[in-house]
Design a protein around this motif. Structure first.
Motif, PDB file in Angstrom:
ATOM      1  N   ASN A 158       3.694  -3.937  -2.623  1.00  0.00           N
ATOM      2  CA  ASN A 158       3.801  -2.703  -3.109  1.00  0.00           C
ATOM      3  C   ASN A 158       3.198  -1.880  -2.013  1.00  0.00           C
ATOM      4  OD1 ASN A 158       4.449  -3.644  -5.604  1.00  0.00           O
ATOM      5  ND2 ASN A 158       2.349  -3.906  -6.347  1.00  0.00           N
TER       6      ASN A 158
ATOM      7  N   ASP B  29       2.373   2.253  -1.049  1.00  0.00           N
ATOM      8  CA  ASP B  29       1.823   3.597  -1.718  1.00  0.00           C
ATOM      9  C   ASP B  29       2.207   4.541  -0.606  1.00  0.00           C
ATOM     10  OD1 ASP B  29       0.665   5.963  -2.435  1.00  0.00           O
ATOM     11  OD2 ASP B  29      -1.072   4.677  -3.268  1.00  0.00           O
TER      12      ASP B  29
ATOM     13  N   LYS C  54       1.466   7.217  -0.270  1.00  0.00           N
ATOM     14  CA  LYS C  54       0.269   8.300  -0.032  1.00  0.00           C
ATOM     15  C   LYS C  54      -0.902   7.677   0.973  1.00  0.00           C
ATOM     16  CE  LYS C  54       0.913  11.104  -4.066  1.00  0.00           C
ATOM     17  NZ  LYS C  54       0.263  11.578  -5.433  1.00  0.00           N
TER      18      LYS C  54
ATOM     19  N   ASP D  48      -0.272   4.294   2.679  1.00  0.00           N
ATOM     20  CA  ASP D  48       0.477   3.282   3.555  1.00  0.00           C
ATOM     21  C   ASP D  48       1.588   3.793   4.641  1.00  0.00           C
ATOM     22  OD1 ASP D  48      -1.111   1.404   2.000  1.00  0.00           O
ATOM     23  OD2 ASP D  48       0.560   1.014   0.742  1.00  0.00           O
TER      24      ASP D  48
ATOM     25  N   ARG E 154      -2.666   0.221   6.021  1.00  0.00           N
ATOM     26  CA  ARG E 154      -3.120   0.632   4.607  1.00  0.00           C
ATOM     27  C   ARG E 154      -4.368   1.414   5.243  1.00  0.00           C
ATOM     28  NH1 ARG E 154      -1.910  -3.763  -0.167  1.00  0.00           N
ATOM     29  NH2 ARG E 154       0.224  -2.832  -0.253  1.00  0.00           N
TER      30      ARG E 154
ATOM     31  N   GLU F 189      -5.812   9.570   1.801  1.00  0.00           N
ATOM     32  CA  GLU F 189      -4.748  10.431   2.458  1.00  0.00           C
ATOM     33  C   GLU F 189      -5.109  11.265   3.384  1.00  0.00           C
ATOM     34  OE1 GLU F 189      -2.190  12.882  -0.581  1.00  0.00           O
ATOM     35  OE2 GLU F 189      -3.052  11.654  -2.140  1.00  0.00           O
TER      36      GLU F 189
END
Length: 160
Positions: A2, A4, A6, A8, A127, A131
């Protein structure tokens, strides 16, 4: 996995190497030092203890000669397929006293390798905890820098 957007950053490429060649380039210190930093920067030292909890250490050097050590811990090692490390933990899964990497933000990196028509689908994921950290890494040139390194990896491995 998965992703993200915002938190990764992702680089995907098809490299003209086999997964075994890419793996060797990532896991052999003498080879890693030849490509792991975008030129004119250099990686002058590398230590790879290829097991979960093992050390992943590099020392990068700026064109001016300043040295930037980075020490982390492997989390996952799946030969020719997956390499995961973090600079939030030291070798042996020991917490790092000050959660600061050489880049100034903690991160966990995933290198995913898939065979693709005799080549390798190469996915690098960084990761981040926030942000703000992602934006710092992006501003440092994540996509260009990691892309240049991927190109350098191909060049080095083809020269062996």
């Amino acid at each position: 996995m998965n992703i993200d957007p915002k938190l990764d950053l992702v680089l995907e490429r098809v490299l003209d190497l086999t997964p075994e060649q890419v793996w060797k380039g990532w896991t052999t210190p003498e080879i890693l030092t030849k490509w792991f930093c975008p030129e004119p920067w250099k990686t002058i030292e590398a230590e790879v203890d290829l097991k979960p909890g093992g050390m992943f250490r590099t020392v990068m050097q700026s064109p001016e000669g300043d040295k930037y050590p980075n020490v982390g811990c492997f989390l996952e090692v799946e030969k020719n397929k997956k390499l995961v490390w973090t600079d939030v933990l030291a070798p042996g899964f020991r917490p790092v006293p000050a959660v600061e990497s050489g880049a100034g933000f903690p991160m966990t990196a995933f290198i995913l390798l898939e065979e693709h028509q005799g080549k390798t689908k190469y996915t690098a994921v960084a990761r981040h905890r926030s942000e703000e950290d992602l934006k710092k890494h992006e501003a440092m040139g994540f996509h260009d820098g990691w892309g240049i390194c991927a190109d350098q990896l191909v060049k080095v491995m083809k020269s062996l």
